[in-house]
Design a protein around this motif. Structure first.
Motif, PDB file in Angstrom:
ATOM      1  N   CYS A  70       4.700 -62.747 -38.464  1.00  0.00           N
ATOM      2  CA  CYS A  70       4.141 -62.920 -37.125  1.00  0.00           C
ATOM      3  C   CYS A  70       2.672 -62.493 -37.159  1.00  0.00           C
ATOM      4  O   CYS A  70       2.343 -61.433 -37.697  1.00  0.00           O
ATOM      5  CB  CYS A  70       4.911 -62.079 -36.116  1.00  0.00           C
ATOM      6  SG  CYS A  70       4.251 -62.227 -34.449  1.00  0.00           S
ATOM      7  N   VAL A  72       0.838 -61.523 -34.700  1.00  0.00           N
ATOM      8  CA  VAL A  72       0.483 -60.555 -33.658  1.00  0.00           C
ATOM      9  C   VAL A  72       0.423 -59.156 -34.263  1.00  0.00           C
ATOM     10  O   VAL A  72       1.372 -58.721 -34.932  1.00  0.00           O
ATOM     11  CB  VAL A  72       1.506 -60.615 -32.503  1.00  0.00           C
ATOM     12  CG1 VAL A  72       1.246 -59.508 -31.491  1.00  0.00           C
ATOM     13  CG2 VAL A  72       1.460 -61.978 -31.842  1.00  0.00           C
ATOM     14  N   CYS A  75       3.400 -56.350 -34.609  1.00  0.00           N
ATOM     15  CA  CYS A  75       4.715 -56.972 -34.666  1.00  0.00           C
ATOM     16  C   CYS A  75       5.160 -57.008 -36.130  1.00  0.00           C
ATOM     17  O   CYS A  75       4.447 -57.507 -36.990  1.00  0.00           O
ATOM     18  CB  CYS A  75       4.700 -58.383 -34.090  1.00  0.00           C
ATOM     19  SG  CYS A  75       6.341 -59.158 -34.112  1.00  0.00           S
ATOM     20  N   VAL A  77       7.818 -58.564 -37.363  1.00  0.00           N
ATOM     21  CA  VAL A  77       8.743 -59.654 -37.668  1.00  0.00           C
ATOM     22  C   VAL A  77       8.212 -60.469 -38.844  1.00  0.00           C
ATOM     23  O   VAL A  77       7.047 -60.883 -38.866  1.00  0.00           O
ATOM     24  CB  VAL A  77       8.953 -60.565 -36.440  1.00  0.00           C
ATOM     25  CG1 VAL A  77       9.707 -61.829 -36.830  1.00  0.00           C
ATOM     26  CG2 VAL A  77       9.707 -59.817 -35.368  1.00  0.00           C
ATOM     27  N   HIS A  99       5.111 -65.560 -31.585  1.00  0.00           N
ATOM     28  CA  HIS A  99       5.549 -64.255 -31.090  1.00  0.00           C
ATOM     29  C   HIS A  99       6.369 -64.365 -29.810  1.00  0.00           C
ATOM     30  O   HIS A  99       7.274 -63.577 -29.590  1.00  0.00           O
ATOM     31  CB  HIS A  99       4.326 -63.358 -30.854  1.00  0.00           C
ATOM     32  CG  HIS A  99       4.663 -61.960 -30.514  1.00  0.00           C
ATOM     33  ND1 HIS A  99       5.198 -61.072 -31.439  1.00  0.00           N
ATOM     34  CD2 HIS A  99       4.555 -61.272 -29.353  1.00  0.00           C
ATOM     35  CE1 HIS A  99       5.405 -59.897 -30.853  1.00  0.00           C
ATOM     36  NE2 HIS A  99       5.014 -59.997 -29.592  1.00  0.00           N
ATOM     37  N   HIS A 102      10.176 -64.550 -30.391  1.00  0.00           N
ATOM     38  CA  HIS A 102      10.984 -63.434 -30.889  1.00  0.00           C
ATOM     39  C   HIS A 102      10.538 -62.086 -30.312  1.00  0.00           C
ATOM     40  O   HIS A 102      11.229 -61.097 -30.481  1.00  0.00           O
ATOM     41  CB  HIS A 102      10.910 -63.345 -32.419  1.00  0.00           C
ATOM     42  CG  HIS A 102       9.548 -63.060 -32.947  1.00  0.00           C
ATOM     43  ND1 HIS A 102       8.741 -64.046 -33.437  1.00  0.00           N
ATOM     44  CD2 HIS A 102       8.836 -61.932 -33.036  1.00  0.00           C
ATOM     45  CE1 HIS A 102       7.596 -63.521 -33.817  1.00  0.00           C
ATOM     46  NE2 HIS A 102       7.627 -62.231 -33.576  1.00  0.00           N
TER      47      HIS A 102
HETATM   48 ZN   LIG Z   1       5.854 -61.176 -33.317  1.00  0.00          ZN
END
Ligand SMILES: [Zn+2]
Length: 105
Positions: A70, A72, A75, A77, A99, A102
């Motif tokens: 991700c 962002v 984050c 993920v 983003h 999720h």
């Molecule tokens: Zn994310």
């Protein structure tokens, strides 16, 4: 999405194995010149070849794995994909890199 050339991956793996084989042979020759025992030489050759095989296997796994993260900040993920169809890769990439799909609201 980047697709890796399987022939290039195989070429690099064979190269890694060839280098480890050449290194093992060179080490064996040097050790035998200095009168080192056969068991020790065999152990060194086996260890050198094992390291070469391990490196080639790690390279193969790394080259056949795709990682999407991700973008962002903060984050955590990420999705690691191996052996998926192109459609599944696109779906998982969209899930990991969007983003809003999720993350929290
Ligand atoms: Zn994310």
């Amino acid at each position: 999405m980047t697709r890796r050339n399987p022939r290039k991956v195989l070429f690099v793996e064979v190269g890694l194995l060839a280098v480890s084989g050449a290194l093992a042979a060179a080490l064996a020759a040097r050790l035998l010149e200095r009168g080192v025992g056969t068991a020790v030489v065999a152990a060194v050759v086996c260890c050198t070849l094992t390291v070469g095989l391990s490196l080639a296997a790690q390279f193969d796994q790394g080259m056949r794995t795709t990682l999407y993260t991700c973008p962002v900040s903060g984050c955590a993920v990420s999705v690691r994909v191996r052996g998926a169809s192109p459609e599944a890769l696109c779906r998982l990439r969209a899930l990991a890199t969007d983003h809003s799909r999720h993350g929290a609201t």
